[in-house]
Every structure is written in C-alpha cells, then in structure tokens.
Design an enzyme around this catalytic site. Sequence first.
Site, mmCIF file in Angstrom:
data_model
loop_
_atom_site.group_PDB
_atom_site.id
_atom_site.type_symbol
_atom_site.label_atom_id
_atom_site.label_comp_id
_atom_site.label_asym_id
_atom_site.label_seq_id
_atom_site.Cartn_x
_atom_site.Cartn_y
_atom_site.Cartn_z
ATOM 1 N N GLY A 56 0.841 -1.184 0.000
ATOM 2 C CA GLY A 56 0.000 0.000 0.000
ATOM 3 C C GLY A 56 0.878 1.236 0.000
ATOM 4 C CD GLN A 61 3.500 5.743 2.635
ATOM 5 O OE1 GLN A 61 2.478 5.217 2.192
ATOM 6 N NE2 GLN A 61 4.500 5.063 3.163
ATOM 7 C CB CYS A 104 5.539 2.057 7.340
ATOM 8 S SG CYS A 104 5.023 3.561 6.504
ATOM 9 C CG LEU A 105 6.433 0.974 1.252
ATOM 10 C CD1 LEU A 105 5.781 1.299 -0.084
ATOM 11 C CD2 LEU A 105 7.496 -0.101 1.092
ATOM 12 C CG HIS A 146 -0.284 1.270 7.297
ATOM 13 N ND1 HIS A 146 0.687 0.918 8.212
ATOM 14 C CD2 HIS A 146 0.347 1.976 6.334
ATOM 15 C CE1 HIS A 146 1.858 1.407 7.807
ATOM 16 N NE2 HIS A 146 1.675 2.058 6.672
ATOM 17 C CD GLU A 147 -1.193 2.578 2.792
ATOM 18 O OE1 GLU A 147 -0.806 3.758 2.631
ATOM 19 O OE2 GLU A 147 -0.383 1.654 2.986
ATOM 20 C CG HIS A 150 0.563 6.655 5.577
ATOM 21 N ND1 HIS A 150 1.728 7.167 6.088
ATOM 22 C CD2 HIS A 150 0.795 5.341 5.361
ATOM 23 C CE1 HIS A 150 2.630 6.209 6.193
ATOM 24 N NE2 HIS A 150 2.092 5.084 5.763
#
Length: 186
Positions: A56, A61, A104-105, A146-147, A150
């Site tokens: 995701g 991000q 997480c990225l 999670h997204e 963000h």
Amino acid sequence: MPPRTIPGSSGRPRPLRLLGDPALTGPCQEITAFDGELARLVEDMYATMYAADGVGLAANQIGVPLRVFVYDCPDDEDRRHLGHLVNPRLVEVDGPVVRGPEGCLSVPGIEAGTPRHDHTVVTGFTVTGEPRTVTGTGFFARCLQHECDHLDGGLYVDRLTGLRRRRALRAAAKAPWAVTAGAPGR
C-alpha cells in the site's frame, strides 16, 4: 474482454518520504479534480509501491498532500485486493483488535506488533469519480487502516506504546536512512 493495463505500468517511481519528513505529519487535502493529473499520480503511486515491494502507498509518502492511496494486498486467506481510493473515509472498524506485525515504506526495515481491528470498511471514489466501498478483513483490514492513518498525518509507530514504541523509534534513529537533525527531509 479488452486487455487491461497493469496498474503502474505507465507510471514512474517517485522518491519515498521517510520518518521525520514533515510531509508525513499533516492531514492531506481532499481531491476535487478527477482528471488526467490525478490518473498520472495514481499510476506513479502504483509504480512506486511496486518498486519498493510494498502492499500500500499513500500520496503523502511521495510528498503529495492529497487524499488518495493505492494497494495490492492479500487478506488472511491469501486473496489479492488491488485498487485505489480517492478521498477515502474509514466508516467502520470492528471485530477483535489484533496485534500483528506491521511495517511501512516510510519506516523501511522496521516492523512492530501494532494493534488494529480485524474488519474495516472504507468508502471513497475511483480515479474517475465513481463511488466505491472497500471491505477488508485480517491483513487487508490492517492495510486499509494503515493507509487511512497516513492521510490523516499518522504513521504506525504513532499507534505503538511503551517498549514497542521505544524499540521501533530507537531502530529508526539508528537506521542508515534516518533523517538527521537539521537536515532536510527526504
């Protein structure tokens, strides 16, 4: 059936913003124009997510403060969920709260047991402005929550407490990608 393109195949990966970057801490703005620019952004987001081996990715991000995210994520039964949501709203979270591994990225290489509800419903729109409702369970529910976090300026590490939080932040501070004090964000 006409051939469909692979999401991200016409996009270009963009640099990821990492923990400590101010782009990750503020709430994102609603999208009002469902146009070619939005479609290109979504393609770039898919390309970025795939290049980074993620499941995701939220627009902030990659430094774009707009309410949109993409996903290509399995659920607990290994069913693949592929899509995107524009102006998503978390409308339902229920079921047991499960503490599971989450990464997480924007916090690469660091995972921590993070509490999330096991069932989630998110509403929003497609890139063309069509209303969409996405329901997730298990790992996919975790991804959706999670997204959405963000887009509200949060990271999974913000949900950690006590020793888990201290360990994750200590590991992030020692990571080779860590943003040093006074240095511009990445």
